[in-house]
Design an enzyme around this catalytic site. Structure first.
Site, PDB file in Angstrom:
ATOM      1  N   LYS A  77      -0.631   2.525  63.344  1.00 45.19           N
ATOM      2  CA  LYS A  77      -1.875   2.090  63.981  1.00 45.19           C
ATOM      3  C   LYS A  77      -3.031   3.051  63.697  1.00 45.19           C
ATOM      4  O   LYS A  77      -2.845   4.184  63.255  1.00 45.19           O
ATOM      5  CB  LYS A  77      -1.658   1.874  65.482  1.00 45.19           C
ATOM      6  CG  LYS A  77      -0.823   0.620  65.738  1.00 45.19           C
ATOM      7  CD  LYS A  77      -0.812   0.176  67.176  1.00 45.19           C
ATOM      8  CE  LYS A  77      -0.103  -1.176  67.294  1.00 45.19           C
ATOM      9  NZ  LYS A  77       0.006  -1.636  68.679  1.00 45.19           N
ATOM     10  N   ARG A 135       8.962  -0.210  68.033  1.00 49.35           N
ATOM     11  CA  ARG A 135       8.687  -1.306  67.095  1.00 49.35           C
ATOM     12  C   ARG A 135       7.993  -0.709  65.868  1.00 49.35           C
ATOM     13  O   ARG A 135       6.896  -0.159  65.978  1.00 49.35           O
ATOM     14  CB  ARG A 135       7.795  -2.353  67.782  1.00 49.35           C
ATOM     15  CG  ARG A 135       7.447  -3.572  66.955  1.00 49.35           C
ATOM     16  CD  ARG A 135       6.579  -4.525  67.774  1.00 49.35           C
ATOM     17  NE  ARG A 135       6.211  -5.714  67.017  1.00 49.35           N
ATOM     18  CZ  ARG A 135       5.150  -5.805  66.228  1.00 49.35           C
ATOM     19  NH1 ARG A 135       4.324  -4.760  66.103  1.00 49.35           N
ATOM     20  NH2 ARG A 135       4.892  -6.918  65.573  1.00 49.35           N
TER      21      ARG A 135
END
Length: 294
Positions: free
Chosen positions: A223, A267
């Site tokens: 991210k 994840r």
């Protein structure tokens, strides 16, 4: 509706690895790589061979600025893959905000519904999940514009306390709809309507989320807040955020720290680096090599 018998265990004694399978042309990290049936199936099998416990299938990008696809297109992308992986004995999560996609995925053999809207995008989602009796991941995303990860205003000086409070309200909504408390998973929603520093605060304060008593899923993989950190901290990047695929070592570090803070699952895009990190975390916790048979 035909329901699925889940093969996913929500036991938090050992952190699970959820491998990301984006069947989309526009995901921020790997859009277009796996939106062919054969390529998607091969990648899923590769991730399982690398140590993934669950494969998370997404047919709609939620990156900032992404345009929503039609329900029909999302169904066409997701359901055939779910059927194939279920038949192969692979545990499958489906990343969707739509109740009809969740219902079709459950009928096809999905083991968990991963809803980044936390049940807010589709009023029928909670009932579908309750009827299917599947684990349900409720993510925090404080925005009225699903598909846009910006724009929230938080009251108070501790983002983790705010997220914990709002997740508790979403849990109450899920319980009222008939979802069993043993099937609830929480996700703090890193990168979704959060500033970069708020993402770090949430990670630091994961124990506050654990206080709610539900398994916690951490989704930090590749991210932007990791890219920003590396641009500032690593001279080789020269103030330019590295490409998403160059953030896997930082992601693995998040995976290790999440496991040490009792996360149920992480994840990730790159499974091998996180599997290695979690092996280190487990050996560190136990004070021995738990994988060697004496």
């Amino acid at each position: 509706m035909t329901t699925s018998t889940t093969r996913i265990q929500l036991d938090t004694s050992q952190c699970q690895v959820m491998g990301i399978l984006n069947i989309t042309p526009d995901s921020f990290s790997d859009g277009g790589r796996w939106n062919n049936m054969d390529a998607a199936l091969q990648h899923a099998h590769d991730m399982v061979a690398q140590g993934a416990d669950i494969i998370d299938i997404g047919g709609e990008s939620t990156r900032p600025g992404a345009q929503r696809v039609t329900a029909e297109e999302e169904l066409q992308r997701v359901v055939p893959i779910v059927k194939e992986l279920h038949a192969a004995g692979i545990s499958v999560s489906v990343d969707t905000m739509r109740a009809n996609v969740a219902a079709a995925a459950a009928a096809a053999g999905a083991d968990l519904i991963n809803d980044v809207s936390g049940g807010q995008a589709d009023p029928d989602m909670r009932k579908v999940v309750a009827d299917a009796e599947l684990p349900y991941c409720i993510m925090h995303w404080e925005t009225n514009r699903f598909g846009d990860a910006a724009g929230a205003t938080y009251q108070g000086d501790n983002i983790a306390k705010v997220v914990r409070f709002e997740l508790a309200n979403l849990v109450d909504d899920a319980l009222t709809a008939g979802i069993h408390e043993d099937n609830i998973v929480l996700d703090p929603g890193l990168g979704f309507a959060k500033t970069r520093d708020q993402d770090w605060e949430l990670l630091r304060d994961l124990p506050l989320l654990n206080q709610l008593g539900y398994p916690v899923l951490v989704g930090a993989s590749r991210k932007r807040f990791l890219g920003e950190l590396l641009a500032d901290a690593v001279p080789a990047h020269q103030d330019e955020p590295p490409a998403p695929t160059m953030r896997d070592s930082a992601t693995a570090a998040i995976s290790l720290l999440s496991a040490l803070n009792d996360a149920w699952c992480v994840r990730v895009h790159d499974v091998p680096s996180t599997v290695s990190a979690l092996a280190v975390a487990r050996a560190w916790t136990l004070g021995r090599n738990p994988y060697r048979q004496e």
